[in-house]
Design a protein around this motif. Sequence first.
Motif, PDB file in Angstrom:
ATOM      1  N   LEU A  11       0.824  -1.210   0.000  1.00 20.62           N
ATOM      2  CA  LEU A  11       0.000   0.000   0.000  1.00 20.62           C
ATOM      3  C   LEU A  11       0.855   1.255   0.000  1.00 20.62           C
ATOM      4  O   LEU A  11       0.450   2.288  -0.548  1.00 20.62           O
ATOM      5  CB  LEU A  11      -0.943  -0.012   1.205  1.00 20.62           C
ATOM      6  CG  LEU A  11      -2.005  -1.111   1.216  1.00 20.62           C
ATOM      7  CD1 LEU A  11      -2.952  -0.934   2.406  1.00 20.62           C
ATOM      8  CD2 LEU A  11      -2.806  -1.128  -0.081  1.00 20.62           C
ATOM      9  N   LEU A  12       2.039   1.181   0.590  1.00 19.85           N
ATOM     10  CA  LEU A  12       2.941   2.327   0.549  1.00 19.85           C
ATOM     11  C   LEU A  12       3.412   2.583  -0.885  1.00 19.85           C
ATOM     12  O   LEU A  12       3.464   3.737  -1.329  1.00 19.85           O
ATOM     13  CB  LEU A  12       4.142   2.088   1.467  1.00 19.85           C
ATOM     14  CG  LEU A  12       5.169   3.227   1.559  1.00 19.85           C
ATOM     15  CD1 LEU A  12       4.501   4.518   2.016  1.00 19.85           C
ATOM     16  CD2 LEU A  12       6.300   2.849   2.503  1.00 19.85           C
ATOM     17  N   VAL A  13       3.729   1.512  -1.612  1.00 24.90           N
ATOM     18  CA  VAL A  13       4.094   1.649  -3.024  1.00 24.90           C
ATOM     19  C   VAL A  13       2.923   2.232  -3.817  1.00 24.90           C
ATOM     20  O   VAL A  13       3.098   3.108  -4.674  1.00 24.90           O
ATOM     21  CB  VAL A  13       4.524   0.293  -3.612  1.00 24.90           C
ATOM     22  CG1 VAL A  13       4.716   0.388  -5.128  1.00 24.90           C
ATOM     23  CG2 VAL A  13       5.806  -0.191  -2.955  1.00 24.90           C
ATOM     24  N   VAL A  14       1.715   1.746  -3.529  1.00 26.96           N
ATOM     25  CA  VAL A  14       0.515   2.269  -4.191  1.00 26.96           C
ATOM     26  C   VAL A  14       0.410   3.781  -3.993  1.00 26.96           C
ATOM     27  O   VAL A  14       0.175   4.542  -4.939  1.00 26.96           O
ATOM     28  CB  VAL A  14      -0.743   1.567  -3.637  1.00 26.96           C
ATOM     29  CG1 VAL A  14      -2.014   2.292  -4.084  1.00 26.96           C
ATOM     30  CG2 VAL A  14      -0.788   0.120  -4.116  1.00 26.96           C
ATOM     31  N   THR A  15       0.596   4.227  -2.753  1.00 28.44           N
ATOM     32  CA  THR A  15       0.456   5.645  -2.446  1.00 28.44           C
ATOM     33  C   THR A  15       1.529   6.478  -3.140  1.00 28.44           C
ATOM     34  O   THR A  15       1.253   7.573  -3.645  1.00 28.44           O
ATOM     35  CB  THR A  15       0.538   5.858  -0.927  1.00 28.44           C
ATOM     36  OG1 THR A  15      -0.423   5.012  -0.284  1.00 28.44           O
ATOM     37  CG2 THR A  15       0.235   7.292  -0.556  1.00 28.44           C
ATOM     38  N   ILE A 233      -3.842  -0.746  -8.960  1.00 28.56           N
ATOM     39  CA  ILE A 233      -5.075  -1.193  -8.304  1.00 28.56           C
ATOM     40  C   ILE A 233      -4.999  -2.689  -8.003  1.00 28.56           C
ATOM     41  O   ILE A 233      -5.529  -3.160  -6.989  1.00 28.56           O
ATOM     42  CB  ILE A 233      -6.304  -0.845  -9.155  1.00 28.56           C
ATOM     43  CG1 ILE A 233      -6.504   0.673  -9.165  1.00 28.56           C
ATOM     44  CG2 ILE A 233      -7.564  -1.533  -8.614  1.00 28.56           C
ATOM     45  CD1 ILE A 233      -7.741   1.136  -9.900  1.00 28.56           C
ATOM     46  N   SER A 234      -4.312  -3.454  -8.866  1.00 31.72           N
ATOM     47  CA  SER A 234      -4.090  -4.876  -8.560  1.00 31.72           C
ATOM     48  C   SER A 234      -3.252  -5.015  -7.300  1.00 31.72           C
ATOM     49  O   SER A 234      -3.554  -5.837  -6.417  1.00 31.72           O
ATOM     50  CB  SER A 234      -3.391  -5.561  -9.744  1.00 31.72           C
ATOM     51  OG  SER A 234      -4.169  -5.504 -10.913  1.00 31.72           O
ATOM     52  N   LEU A 235      -2.184  -4.201  -7.190  1.00 33.39           N
ATOM     53  CA  LEU A 235      -1.347  -4.243  -5.990  1.00 33.39           C
ATOM     54  C   LEU A 235      -2.116  -3.747  -4.776  1.00 33.39           C
ATOM     55  O   LEU A 235      -1.959  -4.285  -3.671  1.00 33.39           O
ATOM     56  CB  LEU A 235      -0.100  -3.382  -6.211  1.00 33.39           C
ATOM     57  CG  LEU A 235       0.929  -3.378  -5.078  1.00 33.39           C
ATOM     58  CD1 LEU A 235       1.491  -4.777  -4.851  1.00 33.39           C
ATOM     59  CD2 LEU A 235       2.051  -2.388  -5.384  1.00 33.39           C
ATOM     60  N   ILE A 251      -2.154   5.035   5.700  1.00 37.95           N
ATOM     61  CA  ILE A 251      -1.149   4.983   4.645  1.00 37.95           C
ATOM     62  C   ILE A 251      -1.575   5.850   3.461  1.00 37.95           C
ATOM     63  O   ILE A 251      -0.763   6.596   2.897  1.00 37.95           O
ATOM     64  CB  ILE A 251      -0.921   3.523   4.198  1.00 37.95           C
ATOM     65  CG1 ILE A 251      -0.339   2.708   5.357  1.00 37.95           C
ATOM     66  CG2 ILE A 251       0.022   3.468   2.995  1.00 37.95           C
ATOM     67  CD1 ILE A 251      -0.315   1.224   5.110  1.00 37.95           C
ATOM     68  N   TYR A 252      -2.841   5.782   3.088  1.00 37.45           N
ATOM     69  CA  TYR A 252      -3.325   6.578   1.964  1.00 37.45           C
ATOM     70  C   TYR A 252      -3.234   8.078   2.246  1.00 37.45           C
ATOM     71  O   TYR A 252      -3.206   8.884   1.309  1.00 37.45           O
ATOM     72  CB  TYR A 252      -4.772   6.217   1.639  1.00 37.45           C
ATOM     73  CG  TYR A 252      -4.978   4.816   1.125  1.00 37.45           C
ATOM     74  CD1 TYR A 252      -3.944   4.110   0.515  1.00 37.45           C
ATOM     75  CD2 TYR A 252      -6.206   4.174   1.247  1.00 37.45           C
ATOM     76  CE1 TYR A 252      -4.122   2.828   0.049  1.00 37.45           C
ATOM     77  CE2 TYR A 252      -6.406   2.885   0.768  1.00 37.45           C
ATOM     78  CZ  TYR A 252      -5.362   2.211   0.177  1.00 37.45           C
ATOM     79  OH  TYR A 252      -5.549   0.932  -0.288  1.00 37.45           O
ATOM     80  N   SER A 253      -3.207   8.452   3.512  1.00 34.03           N
ATOM     81  CA  SER A 253      -3.130   9.876   3.838  1.00 34.03           C
ATOM     82  C   SER A 253      -1.814  10.490   3.385  1.00 34.03           C
ATOM     83  O   SER A 253      -1.679  11.720   3.323  1.00 34.03           O
ATOM     84  CB  SER A 253      -3.291  10.079   5.353  1.00 34.03           C
ATOM     85  OG  SER A 253      -2.144   9.623   6.048  1.00 34.03           O
ATOM     86  N   PHE A 254      -0.829   9.664   3.059  1.00 32.60           N
ATOM     87  CA  PHE A 254       0.451  10.171   2.596  1.00 32.60           C
ATOM     88  C   PHE A 254       0.391  10.618   1.137  1.00 32.60           C
ATOM     89  O   PHE A 254       1.350  11.227   0.639  1.00 32.60           O
ATOM     90  CB  PHE A 254       1.523   9.089   2.764  1.00 32.60           C
ATOM     91  CG  PHE A 254       2.912   9.538   2.411  1.00 32.60           C
ATOM     92  CD1 PHE A 254       3.508  10.600   3.060  1.00 32.60           C
ATOM     93  CD2 PHE A 254       3.632   8.886   1.418  1.00 32.60           C
ATOM     94  CE1 PHE A 254       4.787  11.013   2.739  1.00 32.60           C
ATOM     95  CE2 PHE A 254       4.913   9.293   1.090  1.00 32.60           C
ATOM     96  CZ  PHE A 254       5.492  10.361   1.751  1.00 32.60           C
ATOM     97  N   GLU A 255      -0.699  10.358   0.440  1.00 29.67           N
ATOM     98  CA  GLU A 255      -0.783  10.691  -0.986  1.00 29.67           C
ATOM     99  C   GLU A 255      -0.487  12.164  -1.277  1.00 29.67           C
ATOM    100  O   GLU A 255       0.290  12.470  -2.197  1.00 29.67           O
ATOM    101  CB  GLU A 255      -2.147  10.310  -1.554  1.00 29.67           C
ATOM    102  CG  GLU A 255      -2.270  10.607  -3.043  1.00 29.67           C
ATOM    103  CD  GLU A 255      -3.670  10.360  -3.574  1.00 29.67           C
ATOM    104  OE1 GLU A 255      -3.859  10.508  -4.791  1.00 29.67           O
ATOM    105  OE2 GLU A 255      -4.566  10.035  -2.776  1.00 29.67           O
TER     106      GLU A 255
END
Length: 304
Positions: A11-15, A233-235, A251-255
Amino acid sequence: MNHQFRGVLALLVVTLVWGTTFPAMKGLTVYFSPVWIIFSRFALAAVLLAPFLWRARRDDLRAGAVLGLLLFFCFLFQVEGLALTSSNRNAFICGLNVLIVPLLGVMGGRLPERKLVLALLLAVGGLAALCWDDGSWGRGDWLALMSALCFAVYVRTMEVRLRQASRLLSVTAAQIGTVALCAALWLLAREVPRGSIDVAQDAANYWAYIGHGLQQYWWNVGYLGVVATAAIISLQSWGQARTTANEAAVIYSFEPGAAAFFAFFWLGEALSPRAWLGATLLISGMIVSQWNTASRPPAALAPE
């Protein structure tokens, strides 16, 4: 490395990749309407992931359709609100999903841990320092708030649906295809020309304009569709199947911090001292959320 920690890293990579979409989107917003941007990236991603729909189970398709519908409205409210307010206000208000996700859990009778409350406070403080500007509340702010609510519901729904899925990539493919379908229907209903004088000529000019734009910005569309949508989105689905919705929200708040970071290096946009403070608070929130986390049984899903 346990399943939970791998999920957090995913999720960190996603963000971080979400942060790179800012320079990729910058050129597209000059030429295309918001819904065309949504359609182009998700249609390309849907084509790439279409093979995973073959012999997919009905429950996986249903889960993907529900998630895709929620994700479409996340994007729709965000980009429509962005046209009516500043990007800073839009980013801050949309980032309020960090608070809404655990609040939805509280409404369901699940109280967050103390460390998560501290992490959320740090994250919200970071968002405020990074994004907030002055001004009265308007329609664009309401749309951004609706986007935050939809994304919170989306994250909470993913926590349940993905742990019940048989094949993650089937759910992901159905989800992305649903977003593309919703965007296509929206375009047909609201944007495709329906002139009263010369419909055929109006339509020809319209599609020529769209085709020229896709040729001109093929790299942007390709990156958004292949990397930022199909792959990420797969990840995201894989990672969130191994974490809780509350952890994902922090984690998403880091976007916004990631977006500011890449804008600084790619576009030359300077970060103010307040922005650096905000990014630091966001990172601190993520660290606190994962500090001394007890291990839990691995998810039932096997990696794909």
